[in-house]
Scaffold this motif. Sequence first.
Motif, PDB file in Angstrom:
ATOM      1  N   MET A  74      -3.249   3.070  -1.433  1.00  9.76           N
ATOM      2  CA  MET A  74      -2.783   4.374  -1.092  1.00  9.76           C
ATOM      3  C   MET A  74      -2.133   5.362  -2.032  1.00  9.76           C
ATOM      4  O   MET A  74      -2.211   6.357  -1.863  1.00  9.76           O
ATOM      5  CB  MET A  74      -1.848   4.365   0.391  1.00  9.76           C
ATOM      6  CG  MET A  74      -1.538   5.473   0.786  1.00  9.76           C
ATOM      7  SD  MET A  74      -0.739   5.340   2.624  1.00  9.76           S
ATOM      8  CE  MET A  74      -2.122   5.643   3.599  1.00  9.76           C
ATOM      9  N   ARG A  91       1.305  12.791   4.472  1.00 15.60           N
ATOM     10  CA  ARG A  91       1.698  11.263   4.427  1.00 15.60           C
ATOM     11  C   ARG A  91       1.566  10.622   3.396  1.00 15.60           C
ATOM     12  O   ARG A  91       2.660  10.051   3.142  1.00 15.60           O
ATOM     13  CB  ARG A  91       1.057  10.688   5.644  1.00 15.60           C
ATOM     14  CG  ARG A  91       1.083   9.163   5.779  1.00 15.60           C
ATOM     15  CD  ARG A  91       2.671   8.650   6.099  1.00 15.60           C
ATOM     16  NE  ARG A  91       3.018   9.139   7.292  1.00 15.60           N
ATOM     17  CZ  ARG A  91       4.093   8.881   7.809  1.00 15.60           C
ATOM     18  NH1 ARG A  91       4.809   7.827   7.267  1.00 15.60           N
ATOM     19  NH2 ARG A  91       4.552   9.353   8.786  1.00 15.60           N
ATOM     20  N   VAL A  92       0.624  10.883   2.530  1.00 18.99           N
ATOM     21  CA  VAL A  92       0.563  10.024   1.257  1.00 18.99           C
ATOM     22  C   VAL A  92       1.569  10.740   0.346  1.00 18.99           C
ATOM     23  O   VAL A  92       2.222   9.768  -0.434  1.00 18.99           O
ATOM     24  CB  VAL A  92      -0.777  10.578   0.749  1.00 18.99           C
ATOM     25  CG1 VAL A  92      -1.035   9.636  -0.601  1.00 18.99           C
ATOM     26  CG2 VAL A  92      -1.874   9.956   1.692  1.00 18.99           C
ATOM     27  N   VAL A  95       4.417   8.499   0.768  1.00 19.52           N
ATOM     28  CA  VAL A  95       4.521   7.228   0.431  1.00 19.52           C
ATOM     29  C   VAL A  95       4.540   6.951  -1.113  1.00 19.52           C
ATOM     30  O   VAL A  95       5.073   6.318  -1.726  1.00 19.52           O
ATOM     31  CB  VAL A  95       3.112   6.473   0.860  1.00 19.52           C
ATOM     32  CG1 VAL A  95       2.845   5.174   0.156  1.00 19.52           C
ATOM     33  CG2 VAL A  95       2.999   6.597   2.457  1.00 19.52           C
ATOM     34  N   SER A  98       8.270   7.797  -2.199  1.00 22.10           N
ATOM     35  CA  SER A  98       9.195   6.509  -1.957  1.00 22.10           C
ATOM     36  C   SER A  98       8.710   5.497  -3.033  1.00 22.10           C
ATOM     37  O   SER A  98       9.591   4.790  -3.542  1.00 22.10           O
ATOM     38  CB  SER A  98       8.874   6.108  -0.438  1.00 22.10           C
ATOM     39  OG  SER A  98       9.361   4.975  -0.456  1.00 22.10           O
ATOM     40  N   PHE A 148       9.286   2.589   2.178  1.00 20.16           N
ATOM     41  CA  PHE A 148       8.237   2.539   2.469  1.00 20.16           C
ATOM     42  C   PHE A 148       7.351   1.395   2.142  1.00 20.16           C
ATOM     43  O   PHE A 148       7.207   0.948   0.787  1.00 20.16           O
ATOM     44  CB  PHE A 148       7.197   3.843   2.207  1.00 20.16           C
ATOM     45  CG  PHE A 148       7.448   4.887   3.314  1.00 20.16           C
ATOM     46  CD1 PHE A 148       7.071   4.939   4.657  1.00 20.16           C
ATOM     47  CD2 PHE A 148       8.072   6.211   2.680  1.00 20.16           C
ATOM     48  CE1 PHE A 148       7.295   6.004   5.412  1.00 20.16           C
ATOM     49  CE2 PHE A 148       8.218   7.113   3.547  1.00 20.16           C
ATOM     50  CZ  PHE A 148       7.922   7.256   5.010  1.00 20.16           C
ATOM     51  N   ASN A 149       6.528   0.285   2.911  1.00 18.84           N
ATOM     52  CA  ASN A 149       5.640  -0.430   2.450  1.00 18.84           C
ATOM     53  C   ASN A 149       4.357   0.229   2.343  1.00 18.84           C
ATOM     54  O   ASN A 149       3.700   0.375   3.387  1.00 18.84           O
ATOM     55  CB  ASN A 149       5.519  -1.576   3.564  1.00 18.84           C
ATOM     56  CG  ASN A 149       4.756  -2.759   3.088  1.00 18.84           C
ATOM     57  OD1 ASN A 149       3.738  -2.617   2.429  1.00 18.84           O
ATOM     58  ND2 ASN A 149       5.180  -4.023   3.409  1.00 18.84           N
ATOM     59  N   PRO A 150       3.693   0.218   1.094  1.00 21.49           N
ATOM     60  CA  PRO A 150       2.617   1.078   0.974  1.00 21.49           C
ATOM     61  C   PRO A 150       1.407   0.308   1.680  1.00 21.49           C
ATOM     62  O   PRO A 150       0.252   0.845   2.181  1.00 21.49           O
ATOM     63  CB  PRO A 150       2.297   0.973  -0.435  1.00 21.49           C
ATOM     64  CG  PRO A 150       3.576   0.813  -1.181  1.00 21.49           C
ATOM     65  CD  PRO A 150       4.330   0.049  -0.077  1.00 21.49           C
ATOM     66  N   GLN A 153       1.569   1.117   5.247  1.00 23.23           N
ATOM     67  CA  GLN A 153       1.299   2.306   5.648  1.00 23.23           C
ATOM     68  C   GLN A 153      -0.244   2.589   5.456  1.00 23.23           C
ATOM     69  O   GLN A 153      -0.877   3.636   6.382  1.00 23.23           O
ATOM     70  CB  GLN A 153       2.122   3.279   4.473  1.00 23.23           C
ATOM     71  CG  GLN A 153       3.326   3.461   4.458  1.00 23.23           C
ATOM     72  CD  GLN A 153       3.893   4.486   5.675  1.00 23.23           C
ATOM     73  OE1 GLN A 153       3.410   5.491   5.954  1.00 23.23           O
ATOM     74  NE2 GLN A 153       4.563   3.914   6.511  1.00 23.23           N
ATOM     75  N   LYS A 156      -1.890   1.362   8.823  1.00 25.43           N
ATOM     76  CA  LYS A 156      -1.356   2.341   9.978  1.00 25.43           C
ATOM     77  C   LYS A 156      -2.204   3.783   9.769  1.00 25.43           C
ATOM     78  O   LYS A 156      -2.555   4.066  10.734  1.00 25.43           O
ATOM     79  CB  LYS A 156      -0.043   2.397   9.930  1.00 25.43           C
ATOM     80  CG  LYS A 156       0.604   3.153  11.024  1.00 25.43           C
ATOM     81  CD  LYS A 156       2.032   3.413  11.013  1.00 25.43           C
ATOM     82  CE  LYS A 156       2.632   3.974  12.231  1.00 25.43           C
ATOM     83  NZ  LYS A 156       4.057   4.021  12.216  1.00 25.43           N
ATOM     84  N   PHE A 157      -2.326   4.223   8.689  1.00 23.17           N
ATOM     85  CA  PHE A 157      -2.899   5.519   8.663  1.00 23.17           C
ATOM     86  C   PHE A 157      -4.247   5.589   7.966  1.00 23.17           C
ATOM     87  O   PHE A 157      -5.014   6.674   8.133  1.00 23.17           O
ATOM     88  CB  PHE A 157      -1.965   6.342   7.837  1.00 23.17           C
ATOM     89  CG  PHE A 157      -0.520   6.517   8.610  1.00 23.17           C
ATOM     90  CD1 PHE A 157      -0.613   7.543   9.645  1.00 23.17           C
ATOM     91  CD2 PHE A 157       0.523   5.847   8.168  1.00 23.17           C
ATOM     92  CE1 PHE A 157       0.646   7.946  10.181  1.00 23.17           C
ATOM     93  CE2 PHE A 157       1.708   6.069   8.717  1.00 23.17           C
ATOM     94  CZ  PHE A 157       1.815   6.969   9.821  1.00 23.17           C
TER      95      PHE A 157
END
Length: 199
Positions: A74, A91-92, A95, A98, A148-150, A153, A156-157
Amino acid sequence: RFGTVSIRKLVNWASNKNQVFLSELIWREFFMQILFSFPKVVTHNFKSAYDGIEWRNNEEDFQRWCSGTTGYPMVDAGMRELNETGYMHNRVRMVVASFLCKHLLINWQWGEAYFAEKLLDFELSANVGNWQWAAGTGCDAAPYFRVFNPEIQLKKFDEKGIYIRKWIPEFDLGYGKPMIEHAFARDRAIATYKAGILK
């Protein structure tokens, strides 16, 4: 960003049609007010208690982040999208920001400057505000222990991998290993922040 439509017109439309978009417009205005009232945020942490953080600022790690070769799909897809198009999904953006600040312990100012150079929709107050949000150093920021855990994420997305396969064509050929293990990076980030917060 380019003044082709007024903020009032957008707010009027969004208030009737899209509450999520309206909340994003409000964040935009909020960051503009922060920049106006606290111009130091362009070059300094809003929360000065975070000035003691010892960033690693490793050039090699930064270049891997910039080029989208971290081994986290991601993160890499987002950076490749940015480099190719001048845009990145919201959202990215969270990520990758972070990851730079927490996993790699690279000062948010490095990432902010890179986004400023690459983003077609660059706007100073939003860029600075969102980077400090991700780093945990800004007003109303994510707490420093939120990392955040990539991989989570991604599940999830982008569960079906549509986004990452668009930007990482070699993904199905056996993608490389992550440049740093998440649990280690998380623990290191929390310890570094905790040690660096000025009392």
